[in-house]
Design an enzyme around this catalytic site. Sequence first.
Site, PDB file in Angstrom:
ATOM      1  N   SER A 198       0.837  -1.201   0.000  1.00 45.27           N
ATOM      2  CA  SER A 198       0.000   0.000   0.000  1.00 45.27           C
ATOM      3  C   SER A 198       0.877   1.258   0.000  1.00 45.27           C
ATOM      4  O   SER A 198       1.635   1.487  -0.939  1.00 45.27           O
ATOM      5  CB  SER A 198      -0.946  -0.043   1.197  1.00 45.27           C
ATOM      6  OG  SER A 198      -1.973   0.901   1.084  1.00 45.27           O
ATOM      7  N   ASP A 293     -10.317  -4.239  -4.265  1.00 42.17           N
ATOM      8  CA  ASP A 293      -9.459  -3.213  -3.674  1.00 42.17           C
ATOM      9  C   ASP A 293      -9.603  -1.929  -4.473  1.00 42.17           C
ATOM     10  O   ASP A 293      -9.424  -1.924  -5.700  1.00 42.17           O
ATOM     11  CB  ASP A 293      -8.001  -3.691  -3.716  1.00 42.17           C
ATOM     12  CG  ASP A 293      -7.018  -2.720  -3.068  1.00 42.17           C
ATOM     13  OD1 ASP A 293      -7.426  -1.616  -2.659  1.00 42.17           O
ATOM     14  OD2 ASP A 293      -5.833  -3.075  -2.977  1.00 42.17           O
ATOM     15  N   HIS A 323      -7.783  -5.516  -0.061  1.00 43.52           N
ATOM     16  CA  HIS A 323      -6.610  -4.745   0.330  1.00 43.52           C
ATOM     17  C   HIS A 323      -6.157  -5.178   1.724  1.00 43.52           C
ATOM     18  O   HIS A 323      -6.965  -5.380   2.623  1.00 43.52           O
ATOM     19  CB  HIS A 323      -6.972  -3.261   0.340  1.00 43.52           C
ATOM     20  CG  HIS A 323      -5.811  -2.352   0.565  1.00 43.52           C
ATOM     21  ND1 HIS A 323      -5.038  -1.868  -0.459  1.00 43.52           N
ATOM     22  CD2 HIS A 323      -5.293  -1.835   1.705  1.00 43.52           C
ATOM     23  CE1 HIS A 323      -4.097  -1.088   0.025  1.00 43.52           C
ATOM     24  NE2 HIS A 323      -4.223  -1.054   1.335  1.00 43.52           N
TER      25      HIS A 323
END
Length: 355
Positions: A198, A293, A323
Amino acid sequence: MPNVVEALQPALEGAAMRAVYALPQPLRRLIAGPPVRLDDQELALDAQLLLKLQKITGQTGLSAATAAKARAGMTHATKITSRAPLPGVVVAERTIPSPHGDLPARLYRPKELTETGPLLVFYHGGGWVIGDLDSHDDLCRFLAKNAGIRVLSVDYRLAPEHPFPAALDDAMAAYTYAVDNAAELGSSGDAIAVGGDSAGGNLAAAVALQTTRSGAQKPLLQLLLYPAVDATRRRRSRELFGNGFLLTDHDMTWFMEQYSPDEATLPDPRLSVLLADDHADLPTAVVVTCGFDPLRDEGEAYAQTLADAGVPVVARRFPDLIHGFASIRPVGHRFEEALYEVVGNVRAVLDLRKA
Protein backbone atom coordinates in the site's frame (compact mmCIF):
# COMPACT_ATOMS: atom_id res chain seq x y z
CA MET A 1 -10.47 -3.08 36.54
CA PRO A 2 -11.34 -1.18 33.32
CA ASN A 3 -7.64 -1.19 32.38
CA VAL A 4 -7.46 -4.95 32.86
CA VAL A 5 -10.54 -5.50 30.72
CA GLU A 6 -9.18 -3.16 28.06
CA ALA A 7 -5.86 -5.02 28.01
CA LEU A 8 -7.59 -8.38 27.70
CA GLN A 9 -10.07 -7.32 25.04
CA PRO A 10 -7.84 -7.84 21.96
CA ALA A 11 -6.88 -11.33 23.16
CA LEU A 12 -10.52 -12.23 23.73
CA GLU A 13 -11.54 -10.86 20.35
CA GLY A 14 -8.68 -12.74 18.71
CA ALA A 15 -9.74 -15.99 20.38
CA ALA A 16 -13.30 -15.47 19.21
CA MET A 17 -12.13 -14.78 15.66
CA ARG A 18 -9.99 -17.92 15.57
CA ALA A 19 -12.95 -19.93 16.87
CA VAL A 20 -15.16 -18.63 14.08
CA TYR A 21 -12.53 -19.40 11.42
CA ALA A 22 -12.21 -22.92 12.83
CA LEU A 23 -15.88 -23.66 12.19
CA PRO A 24 -16.90 -25.95 9.32
CA GLN A 25 -17.23 -24.20 5.97
CA PRO A 26 -21.07 -24.27 5.91
CA LEU A 27 -21.23 -22.50 9.27
CA ARG A 28 -18.65 -19.91 8.18
CA ARG A 29 -20.71 -19.27 5.06
CA LEU A 30 -23.84 -18.90 7.18
CA ILE A 31 -22.16 -16.26 9.32
CA ALA A 32 -20.59 -14.43 6.35
CA GLY A 33 -23.78 -14.41 4.30
CA PRO A 34 -24.39 -15.13 0.61
CA PRO A 35 -21.35 -14.91 -1.68
CA VAL A 36 -20.39 -11.39 -2.76
CA ARG A 37 -19.96 -11.08 -6.51
CA LEU A 38 -18.89 -7.86 -8.18
CA ASP A 39 -17.10 -7.02 -11.42
CA ASP A 40 -17.17 -10.70 -12.47
CA GLN A 41 -15.33 -11.66 -9.27
CA GLU A 42 -16.38 -13.57 -6.16
CA LEU A 43 -15.01 -12.51 -2.80
CA ALA A 44 -13.13 -15.22 -0.91
CA LEU A 45 -15.07 -16.59 2.05
CA ASP A 46 -12.13 -15.84 4.38
CA ALA A 47 -12.21 -12.18 3.30
CA GLN A 48 -15.99 -11.91 3.48
CA LEU A 49 -16.02 -13.45 6.95
CA LEU A 50 -13.40 -10.97 8.17
CA LEU A 51 -15.43 -8.04 6.85
CA LYS A 52 -18.58 -9.40 8.48
CA LEU A 53 -16.86 -9.78 11.85
CA GLN A 54 -15.48 -6.26 11.59
CA LYS A 55 -18.96 -4.94 10.85
CA ILE A 56 -20.38 -6.78 13.85
CA THR A 57 -17.76 -5.23 16.12
CA GLY A 58 -18.31 -1.76 14.67
CA GLN A 59 -15.06 -1.43 12.69
CA THR A 60 -15.82 0.47 9.52
CA GLY A 61 -12.45 1.63 8.18
CA LEU A 62 -8.82 2.43 8.83
CA SER A 63 -9.11 6.18 9.39
CA ALA A 64 -10.37 7.98 12.49
CA ALA A 65 -11.04 11.43 13.90
CA THR A 66 -7.34 11.86 14.65
CA ALA A 67 -4.11 10.17 13.66
CA ALA A 68 -3.61 9.03 17.26
CA LYS A 69 -6.97 7.25 17.27
CA ALA A 70 -6.29 5.66 13.90
CA ARG A 71 -2.93 4.37 15.16
CA ALA A 72 -4.57 3.00 18.28
CA GLY A 73 -7.08 1.23 16.05
CA MET A 74 -4.29 -0.35 14.03
CA THR A 75 -2.52 -1.49 17.20
CA HIS A 76 -5.75 -3.02 18.48
CA ALA A 77 -6.39 -4.80 15.18
CA THR A 78 -2.82 -6.15 15.11
CA LYS A 79 -3.26 -7.67 18.56
CA ILE A 80 -6.51 -9.33 17.45
CA THR A 81 -5.10 -10.92 14.31
CA SER A 82 -1.65 -11.86 15.61
CA ARG A 83 -0.65 -15.31 16.79
CA ALA A 84 2.57 -16.77 18.15
CA PRO A 85 5.56 -15.46 16.18
CA LEU A 86 6.44 -17.53 13.14
CA PRO A 87 9.27 -19.85 14.20
CA GLY A 88 12.57 -20.31 12.42
CA VAL A 89 13.33 -16.60 12.02
CA VAL A 90 16.06 -14.67 13.83
CA VAL A 91 15.05 -11.08 14.57
CA ALA A 92 17.35 -8.25 15.64
CA GLU A 93 16.42 -4.68 16.48
CA ARG A 94 18.39 -2.10 14.50
CA THR A 95 18.77 1.66 14.32
CA ILE A 96 19.23 3.39 10.98
CA PRO A 97 20.85 6.84 11.06
CA SER A 98 19.24 9.47 8.88
CA PRO A 99 19.56 13.24 8.47
CA HIS A 100 16.26 13.67 10.33
CA GLY A 101 16.94 11.37 13.26
CA ASP A 102 17.46 7.68 13.89
CA LEU A 103 14.93 5.28 12.37
CA PRO A 104 13.92 2.14 14.29
CA ALA A 105 14.23 -1.01 12.20
CA ARG A 106 14.24 -4.80 12.45
CA LEU A 107 16.44 -7.25 10.61
CA TYR A 108 14.89 -10.66 9.90
CA ARG A 109 16.88 -13.72 8.85
CA PRO A 110 15.84 -17.34 8.33
CA LYS A 111 17.52 -19.33 11.10
CA GLU A 112 19.25 -21.64 8.63
CA LEU A 113 20.54 -18.83 6.40
CA THR A 114 24.22 -18.19 7.05
CA GLU A 115 25.63 -17.19 3.67
CA THR A 116 25.28 -13.74 2.14
CA GLY A 117 22.37 -13.09 -0.19
CA PRO A 118 19.60 -10.67 -1.15
CA LEU A 119 18.18 -8.29 1.41
CA LEU A 120 14.73 -6.71 1.12
CA VAL A 121 14.29 -3.24 2.60
CA PHE A 122 10.61 -3.29 3.55
CA TYR A 123 8.32 -0.28 4.10
CA HIS A 124 5.08 -0.96 5.94
CA GLY A 125 1.68 0.22 4.74
CA GLY A 126 -0.84 2.35 6.57
CA GLY A 127 -1.53 5.40 4.43
CA TRP A 128 1.72 7.06 5.59
CA VAL A 129 -0.17 7.73 8.86
CA ILE A 130 -0.56 4.41 10.71
CA GLY A 131 1.35 1.14 10.91
CA ASP A 132 4.71 0.32 12.44
CA LEU A 133 7.22 -2.48 12.90
CA ASP A 134 4.77 -4.50 14.98
CA SER A 135 1.85 -4.25 12.54
CA HIS A 136 3.97 -5.88 9.83
CA ASP A 137 6.13 -8.14 11.98
CA ASP A 138 4.35 -11.32 10.88
CA LEU A 139 4.56 -10.39 7.20
CA CYS A 140 8.29 -9.67 7.42
CA ARG A 141 8.90 -12.95 9.24
CA PHE A 142 6.94 -14.78 6.54
CA LEU A 143 8.82 -13.10 3.70
CA ALA A 144 12.20 -13.82 5.27
CA LYS A 145 11.47 -17.45 6.07
CA ASN A 146 9.71 -18.45 2.87
CA ALA A 147 11.68 -16.36 0.37
CA GLY A 148 14.93 -17.39 2.04
CA ILE A 149 16.18 -13.81 2.29
CA ARG A 150 16.97 -11.18 4.87
CA VAL A 151 14.38 -8.46 5.43
CA LEU A 152 15.09 -5.04 6.92
CA SER A 153 11.80 -3.50 8.07
CA VAL A 154 11.90 0.29 8.47
CA ASP A 155 9.82 2.51 10.77
CA TYR A 156 9.72 5.80 8.85
CA ARG A 157 8.24 9.08 10.07
CA LEU A 158 4.46 9.37 9.81
CA ALA A 159 2.04 12.10 8.78
CA PRO A 160 0.46 14.48 9.65
CA GLU A 161 3.33 15.31 11.97
CA HIS A 162 5.73 14.68 9.10
CA PRO A 163 4.02 15.28 5.73
CA PHE A 164 5.30 14.44 2.25
CA PRO A 165 8.12 13.94 1.42
CA ALA A 166 9.29 12.99 4.94
CA ALA A 167 8.38 9.30 4.60
CA LEU A 168 10.17 9.10 1.25
CA ASP A 169 13.23 10.86 2.63
CA ASP A 170 13.40 8.21 5.36
CA ALA A 171 12.79 5.42 2.86
CA MET A 172 15.70 6.68 0.76
CA ALA A 173 17.91 6.98 3.84
CA ALA A 174 17.11 3.39 4.82
CA TYR A 175 17.85 2.07 1.34
CA THR A 176 21.14 4.00 1.17
CA TYR A 177 22.07 2.66 4.60
CA ALA A 178 21.39 -0.89 3.43
CA VAL A 179 23.55 -0.45 0.34
CA ASP A 180 26.39 1.19 2.27
CA ASN A 181 26.29 -1.41 5.07
CA ALA A 182 25.36 -4.42 2.97
CA ALA A 183 28.23 -6.63 4.13
CA GLU A 184 27.42 -6.08 7.80
CA LEU A 185 23.75 -6.87 7.05
CA GLY A 186 24.66 -10.12 5.32
CA SER A 187 24.23 -8.95 1.75
CA SER A 188 26.02 -6.99 -0.97
CA GLY A 189 25.38 -3.54 -2.39
CA ASP A 190 24.02 -4.89 -5.67
CA ALA A 191 21.65 -7.35 -3.97
CA ILE A 192 19.43 -4.91 -2.07
CA ALA A 193 15.75 -5.04 -3.00
CA VAL A 194 12.89 -2.79 -1.90
CA GLY A 195 9.30 -3.68 -1.12
CA GLY A 196 6.20 -2.63 0.71
CA ASP A 197 2.45 -2.80 0.86
CA SER A 198 0.00 0.00 0.00
CA ALA A 199 1.69 3.25 1.12
CA GLY A 200 4.83 1.20 1.67
CA GLY A 201 4.55 -0.01 -1.91
CA ASN A 202 4.41 3.63 -2.94
CA LEU A 203 7.64 4.30 -1.05
CA ALA A 204 9.35 1.25 -2.56
CA ALA A 205 8.36 2.31 -6.08
CA ALA A 206 9.51 5.88 -5.42
CA VAL A 207 12.88 4.68 -4.09
CA ALA A 208 13.32 2.52 -7.20
CA LEU A 209 12.48 5.49 -9.41
CA GLN A 210 14.71 8.00 -7.62
CA THR A 211 17.75 5.76 -7.42
CA THR A 212 17.49 4.77 -11.06
CA ARG A 213 17.11 8.33 -12.28
CA SER A 214 19.92 9.65 -10.09
CA GLY A 215 22.36 7.05 -11.31
CA ALA A 216 22.77 5.54 -7.84
CA GLN A 217 22.80 1.79 -7.19
CA LYS A 218 19.26 0.79 -8.08
CA PRO A 219 17.41 -1.97 -6.22
CA LEU A 220 17.69 -5.57 -7.30
CA LEU A 221 13.91 -5.91 -7.25
CA GLN A 222 10.81 -3.95 -6.28
CA LEU A 223 8.03 -5.89 -4.52
CA LEU A 224 4.86 -3.80 -4.72
CA LEU A 225 1.88 -5.17 -2.79
CA TYR A 226 -1.29 -3.30 -3.82
CA PRO A 227 0.68 -0.05 -4.15
CA ALA A 228 -0.66 3.50 -4.21
CA VAL A 229 0.92 5.07 -7.29
CA ASP A 230 -1.33 7.92 -8.48
CA ALA A 231 -2.76 10.54 -6.14
CA THR A 232 -4.35 12.57 -8.96
CA ARG A 233 -7.04 10.31 -10.41
CA ARG A 234 -10.05 8.30 -9.26
CA ARG A 235 -10.21 5.05 -11.19
CA ARG A 236 -13.06 2.62 -11.66
CA SER A 237 -11.94 0.26 -8.88
CA ARG A 238 -12.17 3.09 -6.35
CA GLU A 239 -15.79 3.66 -7.31
CA LEU A 240 -16.60 -0.07 -7.24
CA PHE A 241 -14.82 -1.06 -4.03
CA GLY A 242 -14.59 2.18 -2.07
CA ASN A 243 -17.03 1.06 0.60
CA GLY A 244 -17.25 -2.17 2.55
CA PHE A 245 -13.94 -3.82 1.63
CA LEU A 246 -11.60 -2.78 4.48
CA LEU A 247 -9.90 0.18 2.76
CA THR A 248 -12.58 2.75 2.02
CA ASP A 249 -12.83 5.78 -0.22
CA HIS A 250 -13.06 7.93 2.90
CA ASP A 251 -9.88 6.31 4.28
CA MET A 252 -7.99 7.06 1.08
CA THR A 253 -9.06 10.70 1.08
CA TRP A 254 -8.24 11.11 4.76
CA PHE A 255 -4.81 9.48 4.47
CA MET A 256 -3.84 11.67 1.53
CA GLU A 257 -5.02 14.80 3.35
CA GLN A 258 -2.71 13.90 6.23
CA TYR A 259 0.30 13.00 4.10
CA SER A 260 0.06 15.51 1.27
CA PRO A 261 -2.30 18.34 2.29
CA ASP A 262 -0.97 20.63 -0.44
CA GLU A 263 -2.80 19.58 -3.62
CA ALA A 264 0.02 21.02 -5.71
CA THR A 265 2.23 18.14 -4.59
CA LEU A 266 -0.16 15.38 -5.73
CA PRO A 267 1.26 15.10 -9.30
CA ASP A 268 4.84 15.01 -7.98
CA PRO A 269 6.32 11.75 -9.34
CA ARG A 270 7.91 11.15 -5.96
CA LEU A 271 4.31 10.62 -4.79
CA SER A 272 2.45 9.72 -7.98
CA VAL A 273 5.15 7.47 -9.43
CA LEU A 274 2.84 6.46 -12.27
CA LEU A 275 3.14 10.02 -13.61
CA ALA A 276 6.93 9.99 -13.97
CA ASP A 277 8.16 10.99 -17.44
CA ASP A 278 10.29 7.89 -17.84
CA HIS A 279 10.02 4.39 -16.37
CA ALA A 280 12.71 2.75 -18.47
CA ASP A 281 15.47 0.75 -16.78
CA LEU A 282 13.63 0.50 -13.46
CA PRO A 283 14.22 -2.67 -11.40
CA THR A 284 12.28 -5.84 -12.09
CA ALA A 285 8.90 -5.54 -10.40
CA VAL A 286 6.57 -8.00 -8.71
CA VAL A 287 3.22 -6.17 -8.62
CA VAL A 288 0.37 -7.66 -6.60
CA THR A 289 -3.20 -6.38 -6.76
CA CYS A 290 -6.51 -7.54 -5.29
CA GLY A 291 -9.85 -7.79 -7.06
CA PHE A 292 -11.85 -6.09 -4.29
CA ASP A 293 -9.46 -3.21 -3.67
CA PRO A 294 -10.01 0.46 -4.55
CA LEU A 295 -6.29 0.64 -5.42
CA ARG A 296 -6.52 -2.25 -7.89
CA ASP A 297 -6.69 -0.32 -11.13
CA GLU A 298 -3.85 2.10 -10.43
CA GLY A 299 -1.58 -0.75 -9.37
CA GLU A 300 -2.35 -2.60 -12.59
CA ALA A 301 -1.88 0.57 -14.62
CA TYR A 302 1.58 0.90 -13.08
CA ALA A 303 2.45 -2.71 -13.89
CA GLN A 304 1.43 -2.10 -17.50
CA THR A 305 3.38 1.16 -17.66
CA LEU A 306 6.50 -0.61 -16.44
CA ALA A 307 6.03 -3.42 -18.95
CA ASP A 308 5.51 -0.91 -21.76
CA ALA A 309 8.80 0.71 -20.75
CA GLY A 310 10.60 -2.60 -21.09
CA VAL A 311 10.85 -3.37 -17.37
CA PRO A 312 10.44 -7.07 -16.49
CA VAL A 313 7.19 -7.36 -14.53
CA VAL A 314 5.44 -10.20 -12.74
CA ALA A 315 1.87 -8.93 -12.30
CA ARG A 316 -0.61 -10.94 -10.28
CA ARG A 317 -4.19 -10.03 -9.42
CA PHE A 318 -5.88 -12.08 -6.72
CA PRO A 319 -9.46 -11.51 -7.88
CA ASP A 320 -11.06 -12.83 -4.67
CA LEU A 321 -9.05 -10.83 -2.11
CA ILE A 322 -9.14 -7.46 -0.39
CA HIS A 323 -6.61 -4.74 0.33
CA GLY A 324 -4.29 -5.61 3.21
CA PHE A 325 -4.49 -9.38 2.98
CA ALA A 326 -0.73 -9.85 3.34
CA SER A 327 -0.60 -8.32 6.81
CA ILE A 328 -3.51 -10.43 8.11
CA ARG A 329 -2.06 -13.77 7.03
CA PRO A 330 -2.67 -15.49 10.39
CA VAL A 331 -6.44 -14.95 10.12
CA GLY A 332 -7.44 -17.06 7.14
CA HIS A 333 -6.06 -19.86 4.99
CA ARG A 334 -6.76 -18.01 1.73
CA PHE A 335 -4.61 -15.05 2.78
CA GLU A 336 -1.68 -17.33 3.54
CA GLU A 337 -2.18 -19.30 0.34
CA ALA A 338 -1.96 -16.12 -1.72
CA LEU A 339 1.09 -14.94 0.17
CA TYR A 340 2.87 -18.21 -0.56
CA GLU A 341 2.31 -17.53 -4.25
CA VAL A 342 3.71 -14.01 -3.90
CA VAL A 343 6.81 -15.38 -2.20
CA GLY A 344 7.15 -17.97 -4.96
CA ASN A 345 7.20 -15.18 -7.54
CA VAL A 346 9.86 -13.31 -5.58
CA ARG A 347 12.01 -16.42 -5.34
CA ALA A 348 11.60 -17.08 -9.07
CA VAL A 349 12.76 -13.55 -9.93
CA LEU A 350 15.75 -13.80 -7.59
CA ASP A 351 16.68 -17.20 -9.02
CA LEU A 352 16.61 -15.74 -12.53
CA ARG A 353 18.91 -12.93 -11.42
CA LYS A 354 21.39 -15.52 -10.11
CA ALA A 355 21.37 -17.49 -13.36
